[in-house]
Design a protein around this motif. Structure first.
Motif, PDB file in Angstrom:
ATOM      1  N   ILE A 357       7.109 -27.886  23.391  1.00 56.04           N
ATOM      2  CA  ILE A 357       8.268 -28.763  23.178  1.00 56.04           C
ATOM      3  C   ILE A 357       9.559 -27.956  23.280  1.00 56.04           C
ATOM      4  N   ALA A 358       9.539 -26.785  22.671  1.00 58.95           N
ATOM      5  CA  ALA A 358      10.730 -25.921  22.743  1.00 58.95           C
ATOM      6  C   ALA A 358      11.026 -25.506  24.186  1.00 58.95           C
ATOM      7  N   ASP A 359       9.965 -25.212  24.953  1.00 59.89           N
ATOM      8  CA  ASP A 359      10.159 -24.850  26.361  1.00 59.89           C
ATOM      9  C   ASP A 359      10.771 -26.013  27.136  1.00 59.89           C
ATOM     10  N   LEU A 360      10.284 -27.221  26.869  1.00 57.32           N
ATOM     11  CA  LEU A 360      10.823 -28.396  27.554  1.00 57.32           C
ATOM     12  C   LEU A 360      12.269 -28.649  27.143  1.00 57.32           C
ATOM     13  N   GLU A 361      12.563 -28.459  25.847  1.00 61.43           N
ATOM     14  CA  GLU A 361      13.947 -28.613  25.393  1.00 61.43           C
ATOM     15  C   GLU A 361      14.846 -27.586  26.073  1.00 61.43           C
ATOM     16  N   GLU A 362      14.335 -26.365  26.196  1.00 62.40           N
ATOM     17  CA  GLU A 362      15.099 -25.314  26.879  1.00 62.40           C
ATOM     18  C   GLU A 362      15.295 -25.666  28.351  1.00 62.40           C
ATOM     19  N   LYS A 363      14.261 -26.243  28.945  1.00 60.87           N
ATOM     20  CA  LYS A 363      14.354 -26.617  30.355  1.00 60.87           C
ATOM     21  C   LYS A 363      15.395 -27.709  30.577  1.00 60.87           C
ATOM     22  N   VAL A 450      10.489 -34.513  32.459  1.00 58.31           N
ATOM     23  CA  VAL A 450      10.391 -33.531  31.378  1.00 58.31           C
ATOM     24  C   VAL A 450      10.533 -34.217  30.018  1.00 58.31           C
ATOM     25  N   LEU A 451      11.498 -35.154  29.932  1.00 56.12           N
ATOM     26  CA  LEU A 451      11.693 -35.858  28.666  1.00 56.12           C
ATOM     27  C   LEU A 451      10.489 -36.725  28.320  1.00 56.12           C
ATOM     28  N   LEU A 452       9.844 -37.321  29.352  1.00 53.06           N
ATOM     29  CA  LEU A 452       8.621 -38.093  29.107  1.00 53.06           C
ATOM     30  C   LEU A 452       7.515 -37.184  28.579  1.00 53.06           C
ATOM     31  N   LYS A 453       7.397 -35.987  29.169  1.00 50.12           N
ATOM     32  CA  LYS A 453       6.415 -35.019  28.666  1.00 50.12           C
ATOM     33  C   LYS A 453       6.741 -34.612  27.235  1.00 50.12           C
ATOM     34  N   ALA A 456       5.809 -37.369  24.883  1.00 50.00           N
ATOM     35  CA  ALA A 456       4.356 -37.376  24.682  1.00 50.00           C
ATOM     36  C   ALA A 456       3.942 -36.261  23.732  1.00 50.00           C
ATOM     37  N   LEU A 457       4.535 -35.081  23.903  1.00 47.72           N
ATOM     38  CA  LEU A 457       4.218 -33.971  23.006  1.00 47.72           C
ATOM     39  C   LEU A 457       4.761 -34.219  21.604  1.00 47.72           C
ATOM     40  N   ASP A 458       5.930 -34.862  21.502  1.00 50.78           N
ATOM     41  CA  ASP A 458       6.460 -35.214  20.177  1.00 50.78           C
ATOM     42  C   ASP A 458       5.498 -36.149  19.452  1.00 50.78           C
ATOM     43  N   ARG A 459       4.972 -37.144  20.211  1.00 55.15           N
ATOM     44  CA  ARG A 459       4.009 -38.065  19.603  1.00 55.15           C
ATOM     45  C   ARG A 459       2.735 -37.325  19.218  1.00 55.15           C
ATOM     46  N   LYS A 460       2.302 -36.429  20.099  1.00 58.09           N
ATOM     47  CA  LYS A 460       1.104 -35.638  19.807  1.00 58.09           C
ATOM     48  C   LYS A 460       1.319 -34.782  18.561  1.00 58.09           C
ATOM     49  N   LEU A 461       2.486 -34.136  18.491  1.00 63.11           N
ATOM     50  CA  LEU A 461       2.795 -33.288  17.341  1.00 63.11           C
ATOM     51  C   LEU A 461       2.847 -34.111  16.058  1.00 63.11           C
ATOM     52  N   LEU A 512     -11.618 -35.431   9.060  1.00 65.88           N
ATOM     53  CA  LEU A 512     -12.233 -34.282   9.730  1.00 65.88           C
ATOM     54  C   LEU A 512     -11.543 -34.110  11.079  1.00 65.88           C
ATOM     55  N   ILE A 513     -11.098 -32.895  11.370  1.00 64.17           N
ATOM     56  CA  ILE A 513     -10.289 -32.646  12.565  1.00 64.17           C
ATOM     57  C   ILE A 513     -10.998 -31.657  13.484  1.00 64.17           C
ATOM     58  N   ALA A 514     -11.154 -32.055  14.752  1.00 68.84           N
ATOM     59  CA  ALA A 514     -11.684 -31.130  15.766  1.00 68.84           C
ATOM     60  C   ALA A 514     -10.530 -30.357  16.386  1.00 68.84           C
ATOM     61  N   ILE A 515     -10.776 -29.101  16.695  1.00 63.21           N
ATOM     62  CA  ILE A 515      -9.748 -28.266  17.318  1.00 63.21           C
ATOM     63  C   ILE A 515     -10.019 -28.181  18.818  1.00 63.21           C
ATOM     64  N   PRO A 516      -9.038 -28.524  19.646  1.00 61.46           N
ATOM     65  CA  PRO A 516      -9.262 -28.502  21.100  1.00 61.46           C
ATOM     66  C   PRO A 516      -9.356 -27.071  21.621  1.00 61.46           C
ATOM     67  N   TYR A 517      -9.990 -26.939  22.789  1.00 60.05           N
ATOM     68  CA  TYR A 517     -10.079 -25.622  23.418  1.00 60.05           C
ATOM     69  C   TYR A 517      -8.709 -25.164  23.884  1.00 60.05           C
ATOM     70  N   THR A 518      -7.909 -26.109  24.391  1.00 63.19           N
ATOM     71  CA  THR A 518      -6.517 -25.830  24.716  1.00 63.19           C
ATOM     72  C   THR A 518      -5.673 -26.932  24.095  1.00 63.19           C
ATOM     73  N   HIS A 519      -4.437 -26.620  23.777  1.00 60.24           N
ATOM     74  CA  HIS A 519      -3.611 -27.586  23.056  1.00 60.24           C
ATOM     75  C   HIS A 519      -3.199 -28.764  23.920  1.00 60.24           C
ATOM     76  N   THR A 520      -3.398 -28.660  25.234  1.00 59.87           N
ATOM     77  CA  THR A 520      -3.038 -29.767  26.125  1.00 59.87           C
ATOM     78  C   THR A 520      -4.263 -30.486  26.682  1.00 59.87           C
TER      79      THR A 520
END
Length: 744
Positions: A357-363, A450-453, A456-461, A512-520
């Motif tokens: 999210i920070a990278d997208l904000e920077e972008k 970028v803002l749509l991404k 989506a990440l804000d909602r995910k977070l 109970l929370i599963a942890i993804p292999y990658t955050h995306t």
């Protein structure tokens, strides 16, 4: 802590000649599996390992590890080699009993489903169990999954293939995909039907076993749940469930098919399918209620498949307060301590999402971000428009500029060249303006993507924060107990979380929370959890708890029966061991409660009831009947409790019924207290009965200390106990009396 296979019970047989009290409801196979389950589970071994005694031969692999499958066969053929001290196991924490019961029930269901697949139900005596499971399954299955013949409803044979207990979620979906023209909704309903049937069957059988193990509960909720991507994660059960050759232990089957997932219909990011499909949820949320009526709510969590690279995460949440529990890489236990060395935690993923999210904000809004370049090109566009306007004005001036001679207007050759030059500039500027506008459009479209991404990440977070919670309740830790600031607590060695007793019921969640292999990505680690929720009466886990009902004669305080029996021997031993620990304070609480009243589950002091002159009835016979009625009899109770935790606490309380007493103490000073503090004869009678009970407890423990312990240790225990009791003051009304003042 590990206990040896052969457990020494000298102190039991030497003191009380106590033999193991067997649970005869257990078959030899049941007993063998119970032994296997306890020995292979660190939590069960720690809590009840000492109460299971195997005296047969120890069979080991070449690496020295015990071969539990071989030992199981020995126990099955010679069940007398395994003794189970059920009188002590029943005193274990409720969550421990529930975990044993759940694993036993899962083992039975595994046998049932395998026997059904192999057509061995009758030969293995499991027909009734299968029929019970089948009825539950039929109740939840969609019509397309059923077969009706001669008005008899059965499960369609092709659906019964899903009974295999080792099938993963993805295996089941793949099988359902081959079922012709089934809709995704029908596939989902079929998988959900298995979820419900398994949980209902296991819960019912677990409660039955729980009660036979000595557990008591008015409320018993048992849930199996799984989260992840539905694959068979490598190593999920290997540490606990495989032998040295990598073979599954016979007694502990690969049970991935018996832990059900919550499902939804959607699309995977990396799926080759273009249509929606049935997918497993990456988290589960189960809702329960606290029990009210002053009862504690006990939540036992038992995780299957700890992963040394990803931190198992469970969150208990009530009224906006969150109590996250995290897996330890070393012990595989859950605790509120989030420390997890060298692996990936849920907060690792949260921080990676935040970094994206920070990278997208920077972008977008950074020093050289999209907003900067859009502003840059918009300024460039505005400048270009000014150039165009200026050039077009110059062109117009040239176009309408002429030389007049003899009343005639002429355009010079030089003016035509200037006009041509400016016309070319205007065309060039318009081309450049068009290019700038295209660039601005591209930049704005890129910013929108970028803002749509980012959205989506804000909602995910936000979803991730909603799962783990943002308001964590603070706690302190001491001696294996995490005590939260609102009095909730978590016991590390039993994996039990408890809410304190309240009058009103409240809703809470276990997530109970599963942890993804990658955050995306949408591939997740597999985690499976057993949740058990039971009610707990106050002091349920007391090391020793006695309820003496109607043991005194009318208006007397002579205690004529023995308090401690042979069945209490192990509890007494544990009390002495605690007494030898000088770091544990010894506290004695003793009360003469006077007239009592029944409150949900025990007698408490009744400050309002007026004394009755006699028991109800028109004559002596009727009054005697009333006297022995439970309304009065249950109030004539004396409680003895010994609790061992961070301290040793001895509690003795005595109560009477509301009929006026004629008791009068022989001690004039105590008689004076009745007058000075407006006490009733029932108040003083109950105080004397508390004194008599405490005196008897003191005497019996003194004798047993001399029998249980070596002389130096016995002296320490006896001196410490006697001094504490002699210094004790027995509360009565608004005053208290020293124990020794009751002596005749």
């Amino acid at each position: 802590m590990r206990y040896p296979i052969i457990f020494t019970v000298i102190f039991l047989t030497a003191l009380f000649n106590l033999s193991a009290q067997e649970d005869y409801f257990l078959s030899p196979q049941d007993k063998a599996y119970l032994f296997h389950t306890v020995r292979k589970s660190p939590i069960l071994e720690e809590n009840i390992g000492r109460y299971i005694e195997y005296t047969g031969e120890e069979i080991r692999f070449s690496n020295g590890e015990l071969n539990y499958d071989s030992i199981e066969m020995i126990i099955i053929n010679k069940p007398e080699l395994l003794k189970i001290y059920s009188s002590e196991i029943r005193k274990a924490p409720k969550g421990i009993l529930a975990e044993i019961a759940n694993k036993q029930a899962l083992w039975i269901l595994n046998k049932v489903l395998n026997a059904q697949r192999q057509d061995n139900l009758a030969s293995e005596g499991l027909t009734t169990d299968w029929e019970a499971f089948q009825l539950l399954l039929i109740k939840h299955l969609p019509e397309v999954a059923l077969k009706i013949k001669d008005d008899v409803i059965t499960i369609h044979p092709k659906v019964e293939k899903l009974n295999h207990p080792s099938l993963t979620f993805n295996d089941k979906v793949a099988m359902l995909d081959g079922f012709g023209n089934w809709t995704e909704q029908e596939k989902k309903q079929t998988i959900d039907a298995y979820t419900k049937a398994i949980n209902e069957w296991v819960a019912e059988r677990s409660f039955l076993i729980f009660k036979k193990l000595g557990g008591k509960a008015d409320h018993f909720a048992n849930v199996l749940t799984a989260v992840g991507d539905g694959s068979s994660t490598s190593g999920l059960f290997e540490e606990r469930e495989k032998d040295e050759r990598g073979r599954w232990n016979k007694g502990l089957p690969k049970a991935v098919g018996l832990f059900p997932y919550d499902t939804y219909i959607g699309k995977k990011d990396d799926s080759k399918k273009n249509k929606p499909e049935v997918l497993p949820m990456p988290y589960s949320i189960h809702t329960f209620e606290t029990f009210g009526q002053g009862k504690k709510t006990n939540i036992h969590v038992d995780v299957w498949g700890y992963n040394s690279e990803k931190q198992t995460t469970v969150v208990i949440s009530k009224k906006g307060k969150n109590y996250p529990l995290f897996g330890s890489a070393d012990s595989r236990f859950l605790s509120p301590d989030s420390t997890f060395g060298g692996g990936i935690t849920y907060y690792t993923m949260i921080n990676r999402v935040k970094a994206d999210i920070a990278d997208l904000e920077e972008k977008v809004s950074g020093k050289k971000g999209l907003d900067y370049w859009i502003d840059y090109h918009e300024q460039k566009r505005d400048d270009k428009k000014l150039q165009i306007d200026k050039t077009e004005m110059e062109l117009n001036n040239i176009r309408y500029s002429t030389i007049t001679t003899n009343d005639k207007k002429y355009k010079t050759k030089s003016k035509r060249k200037q006009r041509k030059k400016r016309q070319d500039k205007v065309v060039l500027y318009y081309e450049e303006l068009s290019a700038i506008n295209r660039k601005i459009k591209e930049l704005k479209e890129e910013r929108e993507q970028v803002l749509l991404k980012k959205q989506a990440l804000d909602r995910k977070l936000q979803g991730m924060y909603d799962l783990i919670g943002t308001e964590w309740v603070d706690y302190t830790f001491k001696d294996g107990v995490y005590l939260f600031e609102d009095s909730a607590r978590f016991e590390l060695k039993t994996q039990e979380f408890s809410f304190p007793g309240q009058d009103e019921k409240e809703t809470f969640e276990v997530r109970l929370i599963a942890i993804p292999y990658t955050h995306t990505g949408d591939q997740y680690d597999e985690v499976m959890l057993h949740i058990n929720v039971t009610d707990i009466l106050p002091d349920y886990d007391a090391t020793l708890q006695l309820s003496l009902n109607d043991v005194f004669e009318v208006d007397r305080y002579d205690l004529l029966q023995q308090l401690i029996t042979p069945q209490d021997s192990i509890a007494v031993r544990e009390f002495f061991e605690a007494m030898l620990d000088k770091k544990k304070p010894l506290i004695i609480v003793s009360r003469g409660g006077g007239i009592g009243k029944w409150s949900d589950f025990e007698v408490i002091k009744d400050p309002d009831t007026k004394e009755l002159s006699n028991y109800p009835g028109a004559n002596e016979k009727e009054r005697n009947i009333s006297k022995n009625d439970s309304v009065f009899k249950q109030l004539r109770t004396t409680y003895v409790k010994i609790l061992i935790d961070r301290q040793i606490e001895i509690i003795v309380n005595s109560y009477t019924d509301p009929v006026k007493s004629n008791f009068s103490p022989t001690n004039n000073e105590l008689s004076g207290l009745i007058r000075d503090f407006h006490l009733s004869q029932n108040d003083m009678l109950s105080a004397y009965r508390t004194f008599a009970t405490l005196k008897a407890l003191k005497g019996e423990l003194n004798v047993l200390a001399g029998q249980y312990l070596e002389r130096p240790e016995a002296k320490i225990v006896i001196d410490r106990l006697n001094q504490a009791i002699d210094d004790t003051r027995i509360s009565v009304g608004r005053t208290s009396v020293k124990f020794t003042e009751f002596e005749p």
